[in-house]
Design a protein around this motif. Sequence first.
Motif, PDB file in Angstrom:
ATOM      1  N   LYS A 143      51.551  34.268  43.751  1.00 40.72           N
ATOM      2  CA  LYS A 143      52.226  34.624  45.005  1.00 40.72           C
ATOM      3  C   LYS A 143      51.355  35.504  45.888  1.00 40.72           C
ATOM      4  CE  LYS A 143      56.336  32.775  44.819  1.00 40.72           C
ATOM      5  NZ  LYS A 143      56.886  31.966  45.891  1.00 40.72           N
ATOM      6  N   MET A 144      50.602  36.384  45.215  1.00 40.32           N
ATOM      7  CA  MET A 144      49.771  37.307  45.996  1.00 40.32           C
ATOM      8  C   MET A 144      48.405  36.718  46.295  1.00 40.32           C
ATOM      9  SD  MET A 144      50.575  41.135  44.595  1.00 40.32           S
ATOM     10  CE  MET A 144      50.147  40.917  42.883  1.00 40.32           C
ATOM     11  N   GLY A 145      48.054  35.665  45.573  1.00 40.72           N
ATOM     12  CA  GLY A 145      46.740  35.069  45.769  1.00 40.72           C
ATOM     13  C   GLY A 145      45.626  35.898  45.156  1.00 40.72           C
ATOM     14  N   VAL A 146      45.942  36.673  44.133  1.00 39.01           N
ATOM     15  CA  VAL A 146      44.915  37.456  43.445  1.00 39.01           C
ATOM     16  C   VAL A 146      45.113  37.344  41.944  1.00 39.01           C
ATOM     17  CG1 VAL A 146      44.740  39.151  45.306  1.00 39.01           C
ATOM     18  CG2 VAL A 146      46.285  39.578  43.399  1.00 39.01           C
ATOM     19  N   LYS A 147      44.106  37.761  41.175  1.00 44.68           N
ATOM     20  CA  LYS A 147      44.234  37.770  39.723  1.00 44.68           C
ATOM     21  C   LYS A 147      44.977  39.033  39.303  1.00 44.68           C
ATOM     22  CE  LYS A 147      42.843  36.800  35.415  1.00 44.68           C
ATOM     23  NZ  LYS A 147      43.468  35.681  34.721  1.00 44.68           N
ATOM     24  N   VAL A 148      46.001  38.860  38.455  1.00 45.54           N
ATOM     25  CA  VAL A 148      46.757  40.013  37.963  1.00 45.54           C
ATOM     26  C   VAL A 148      46.499  40.187  36.472  1.00 45.54           C
ATOM     27  CG1 VAL A 148      49.043  41.025  37.623  1.00 45.54           C
ATOM     28  CG2 VAL A 148      48.555  39.743  39.704  1.00 45.54           C
ATOM     29  N   VAL A 149      46.071  41.372  36.067  1.00 47.35           N
ATOM     30  CA  VAL A 149      45.816  41.644  34.653  1.00 47.35           C
ATOM     31  C   VAL A 149      46.821  42.675  34.147  1.00 47.35           C
ATOM     32  CG1 VAL A 149      44.110  42.422  32.960  1.00 47.35           C
ATOM     33  CG2 VAL A 149      43.362  41.256  35.052  1.00 47.35           C
ATOM     34  N   PRO A 150      47.753  42.245  33.260  1.00 42.71           N
ATOM     35  CA  PRO A 150      48.688  43.225  32.702  1.00 42.71           C
ATOM     36  C   PRO A 150      47.963  44.167  31.741  1.00 42.71           C
ATOM     37  CG  PRO A 150      49.019  41.073  31.688  1.00 42.71           C
ATOM     38  CD  PRO A 150      47.992  40.882  32.756  1.00 42.71           C
ATOM     39  N   MET A 151      48.292  45.448  31.792  1.00 43.43           N
ATOM     40  CA  MET A 151      47.558  46.428  30.988  1.00 43.43           C
ATOM     41  C   MET A 151      48.442  47.567  30.485  1.00 43.43           C
ATOM     42  SD  MET A 151      44.160  47.074  33.251  1.00 43.43           S
ATOM     43  CE  MET A 151      43.268  47.674  31.849  1.00 43.43           C
ATOM     44  N   ILE A 152      48.012  48.156  29.365  1.00 37.11           N
ATOM     45  CA  ILE A 152      48.492  49.478  28.959  1.00 37.11           C
ATOM     46  C   ILE A 152      47.217  50.264  28.699  1.00 37.11           C
ATOM     47  CG2 ILE A 152      50.015  50.779  27.420  1.00 37.11           C
ATOM     48  CD1 ILE A 152      51.199  48.037  26.557  1.00 37.11           C
ATOM     49  N   ALA A 153      46.651  50.810  29.747  1.00 40.58           N
ATOM     50  CA  ALA A 153      45.307  51.396  29.656  1.00 40.58           C
ATOM     51  C   ALA A 153      45.247  52.520  28.636  1.00 40.58           C
ATOM     52  CB  ALA A 153      44.861  51.901  31.023  1.00 40.58           C
ATOM     53  N   SER A 154      46.333  53.300  28.534  1.00 43.11           N
ATOM     54  CA  SER A 154      46.304  54.435  27.615  1.00 43.11           C
ATOM     55  C   SER A 154      46.196  53.958  26.166  1.00 43.11           C
ATOM     56  CB  SER A 154      47.551  55.289  27.799  1.00 43.11           C
ATOM     57  OG  SER A 154      48.701  54.526  27.523  1.00 43.11           O
ATOM     58  N   LYS A 155      46.646  52.736  25.897  1.00 40.78           N
ATOM     59  CA  LYS A 155      46.533  52.196  24.540  1.00 40.78           C
ATOM     60  C   LYS A 155      45.410  51.177  24.443  1.00 40.78           C
ATOM     61  CE  LYS A 155      51.384  52.920  23.526  1.00 40.78           C
ATOM     62  NZ  LYS A 155      52.690  52.288  23.760  1.00 40.78           N
ATOM     63  N   ASN A 156      44.553  51.182  25.442  1.00 44.52           N
ATOM     64  CA  ASN A 156      43.385  50.303  25.450  1.00 44.52           C
ATOM     65  C   ASN A 156      43.760  48.821  25.547  1.00 44.52           C
ATOM     66  OD1 ASN A 156      40.708  50.438  25.715  1.00 44.52           O
ATOM     67  ND2 ASN A 156      40.235  50.849  23.562  1.00 44.52           N
ATOM     68  N   LYS A 157      44.984  48.519  25.924  1.00 45.13           N
ATOM     69  CA  LYS A 157      45.382  47.118  26.019  1.00 45.13           C
ATOM     70  C   LYS A 157      45.068  46.564  27.405  1.00 45.13           C
ATOM     71  CE  LYS A 157      48.892  46.951  22.481  1.00 45.13           C
ATOM     72  NZ  LYS A 157      50.312  47.167  22.219  1.00 45.13           N
ATOM     73  N   GLY A 158      44.463  45.400  27.417  1.00 44.81           N
ATOM     74  CA  GLY A 158      44.170  44.740  28.688  1.00 44.81           C
ATOM     75  C   GLY A 158      42.767  44.984  29.198  1.00 44.81           C
ATOM     76  N   ILE A 159      42.004  45.856  28.520  1.00 40.71           N
ATOM     77  CA  ILE A 159      40.650  46.156  29.000  1.00 40.71           C
ATOM     78  C   ILE A 159      39.732  44.928  28.886  1.00 40.71           C
ATOM     79  CG2 ILE A 159      38.598  47.605  28.645  1.00 40.71           C
ATOM     80  CD1 ILE A 159      40.772  49.184  29.943  1.00 40.71           C
ATOM     81  N   PRO A 160      39.728  44.211  27.724  1.00 42.60           N
ATOM     82  CA  PRO A 160      38.872  43.010  27.640  1.00 42.60           C
ATOM     83  C   PRO A 160      39.223  41.984  28.715  1.00 42.60           C
ATOM     84  CG  PRO A 160      39.757  43.576  25.478  1.00 42.60           C
ATOM     85  CD  PRO A 160      40.441  44.461  26.459  1.00 42.60           C
ATOM     86  N   GLU A 161      40.521  41.821  28.966  1.00 39.21           N
ATOM     87  CA  GLU A 161      40.962  40.866  29.989  1.00 39.21           C
ATOM     88  C   GLU A 161      40.489  41.307  31.372  1.00 39.21           C
ATOM     89  OE1 GLU A 161      42.814  42.123  27.603  1.00 39.21           O
ATOM     90  OE2 GLU A 161      43.722  40.450  26.497  1.00 39.21           O
ATOM     91  N   LEU A 162      40.540  42.613  31.588  1.00 42.32           N
ATOM     92  CA  LEU A 162      40.100  43.130  32.881  1.00 42.32           C
ATOM     93  C   LEU A 162      38.605  42.881  33.072  1.00 42.32           C
ATOM     94  CD1 LEU A 162      40.849  44.710  35.462  1.00 42.32           C
ATOM     95  CD2 LEU A 162      40.263  46.809  34.271  1.00 42.32           C
ATOM     96  N   LEU A 163      37.836  43.128  32.005  1.00 42.89           N
ATOM     97  CA  LEU A 163      36.388  42.891  32.070  1.00 42.89           C
ATOM     98  C   LEU A 163      36.093  41.438  32.399  1.00 42.89           C
ATOM     99  CD1 LEU A 163      35.223  45.071  29.056  1.00 42.89           C
ATOM    100  CD2 LEU A 163      34.495  45.347  31.429  1.00 42.89           C
ATOM    101  N   GLU A 164      36.817  40.538  31.725  1.00 42.48           N
ATOM    102  CA  GLU A 164      36.620  39.097  31.960  1.00 42.48           C
ATOM    103  C   GLU A 164      36.982  38.765  33.416  1.00 42.48           C
ATOM    104  OE1 GLU A 164      35.192  37.060  29.879  1.00 42.48           O
ATOM    105  OE2 GLU A 164      35.427  35.368  31.266  1.00 42.48           O
TER     106      GLU A 164
END
Lengths: 684, 76
Positions: A145-166
């Motif tokens: 809908k926004m026309g951008v890539k959305v990466v779900p994350m829980i940064a404090s638990k280190n979740k989503g960091i690999p996906e963000l890097l990719e």
Amino acid sequence: MNKSTLKSVQNANTVALAGQPNTGKSTIFNRLTGSKQHVGNWPGKTVEKKEGAFKYSGQSYKLVDLPGTYSLTANSLEEIISRDFIIKEQPDVLIVVVDASQLERTLYLVAETAMLWTKIIVALNMMDIAERQGRALITETMGKKMGVKVVPMIASKNKGIPELLEAIKECADSGKPERKPAQQILEGDALALVKKVKLIIKGCVPSPYLEEWTALKLLEGDEEISGIMRNRLEPAKWQEIDSLVNDNSVLLVTGSKYEWIQKIISSSKQQPGREKTLARQNKFDKIATHPVLGKFAALGILLFAIIAAMIVGFPPAMAVMKVMPKVAEGTRTLLVSTPVWFSSMLADGVIIGVGIATALFFFLMAVFLVVGFLEDVGYLPRLAYVFDPFMQRLGLYGKSFMPFLMSLSCNIAGVLGTRVVDSWRQRFITLVMSPIIPCLAIWGVVAFIGTVFFGAKTPLVVVALLIVIVFHLIITSFLLRHIVVKGDRAGLIMDLPPYHKPNIKTIWGYAWMNGKAFLKRGFTLIALVSFVVWLLSYFPDGNIETSFLASTGKFLNPIGELMGFDWRLMVALIVAMASKEASLAAIAVLFGIGQKFTSVTGMIGATGIYKQEALGSILVQTISPAAALAFIFALTFSIPCIGTMGAFYSETKSLKWTAGASVYYTVSSLVAGILVYNISLLFF
Amino acid sequence: MIPLGLLEVGEVGVVQDITGGIGFISRISATGFTQNAEITMLRNWKRGPVLVFIRDTQMALGRGEAEKIIVRRKKI
């Protein structure tokens, strides 16, 4: 990582990190860069700039942390810095951090950046809190809908960091950025208005600004863009624009962006209506935001925080202070065959100075850990809320209350505590004002001299001092707000984010990064100033009474006389600027009591080596009560100590401002001393 | 239509208008106070700042700021 190594990263892609305050932006920054960070200031500004570097699948990236902002309209310096970077530096990838638990409002920055010419990734952070609220989102739909890539994350638990890097890699490798034209975001009257303005300004917009974006910002009443366009447009055209820009146009355009956000959210909800009503305060929050109970809660929490910082920070700091004189003496013995000035230089000039700075470092780390904890949990906005009406009388925001309170224990802690104030302007004002509040060490000197001269009337002296302190704060605040950093107190508009579970890694990262910044600037400054103080107090002949410091005191005697001082009190006042603890020891030495010191630095931490009674009786014989009172006031308002100024430099990263503040404290100290002396002459 | 500051705790208001000049409107509308936005009053002691819930967020507003936001009471 220092500047040179960052610069050496060749062919690195630039990634910028944007987001509102409290969205976990710095956690993501730390997770991506690890220890490869560099903290400085934005060129010519006192706003902090964090840069870092990381590598992912063979490619180097430079990461720039933009100041936390709500929008990209020129309402604050932070917003101007952020948007200038995005527009003028054109990062290869822009990450916008969004808080999934405060989705609607934090998505606004996406609506703001989407119309710029840049490639965007949305880091949808705090998914765990959103889930607890019963909010389930289909991030793919949202991204589409926004026309951008959305990466779900829980940064404090280190979740989503690999996906963000990719996602960063994919985004950086993809072609030219696609800009979303206004019609994808705005609708109806708002869109029509933007198109109308765009037509008027066609061909007149300077690069690198985009016409459509410029039209939008004009309609939002953006001062910077209005200023640029007023100069570039013919008067007739500008008048046409002027007639279109008003209260309604602002509401229309921002409202339209929020409608876009609402549509995105409602279309990406998994099950509509499952969310618990978010508009409910938890039990603690009800107390924390209560006008009376909230203040008590805040004082209790802050007191606890100060005590915690002391428990953590004092033992290692005291250990250093204990070992330091022994190391100094050991060095002296070892170098007994060398000239006396040389061994004294190493022992008193270098080792003691470095020792003080090291001891301070431990104390600072403890303060940073405690402040970091309070920030991470999200309590501080509540404190700011309950104390705002009170702080408003000083022209400040509620958030300045915490550093002020910390200043009562130690000015260094207060100066560091100003980190919690979000806007650089408010923070700067708080930074200059915190050292005016007397710390425990000052009260120690005040209590001693007060009792010696005024006995049972000492409380009256303290009351008078407190009244003058309040006036000093009011005057300083006024001067700062009206002359130094102009602009009026914008009213209170502050968000109270949900509470977060404290994350040790985040807090440690915060403390370590700030500690490193101190090592780089504050540490060096303290060690250097200690050395200079040693030089002045040792030379020319190794006797403080005939040293350059004493000559300075004698040279400044005309000023001292205005306060009823003789040169010895003037020297004591100079010593007090380096350390309040050392000032009494200096007086003792100069008045011929206690052991001889070869240097001022040796006096720091040297309590108990002279008899207080003896010192008291000698002072009463040689100093008039009016001069003693003047000394109390002059000492209270002088530069707190080299440690505080070291922290000040470390926080502002500006020698200019550090020197300016030092001059201001010195002048106000002399003015206070002279006034008090002359007024009290009428009574004594 | 009443200023936001008159909303009782627990009541919901819908933003109708914002006054106070273009600079203020620009700043406050960016934080979510726009026409038709729903605001729930959380804390209001008739003096000092108010605490409201708007667009997923608890927001503190100074009394003066709250007076500049005109809302319509929404029946729940």
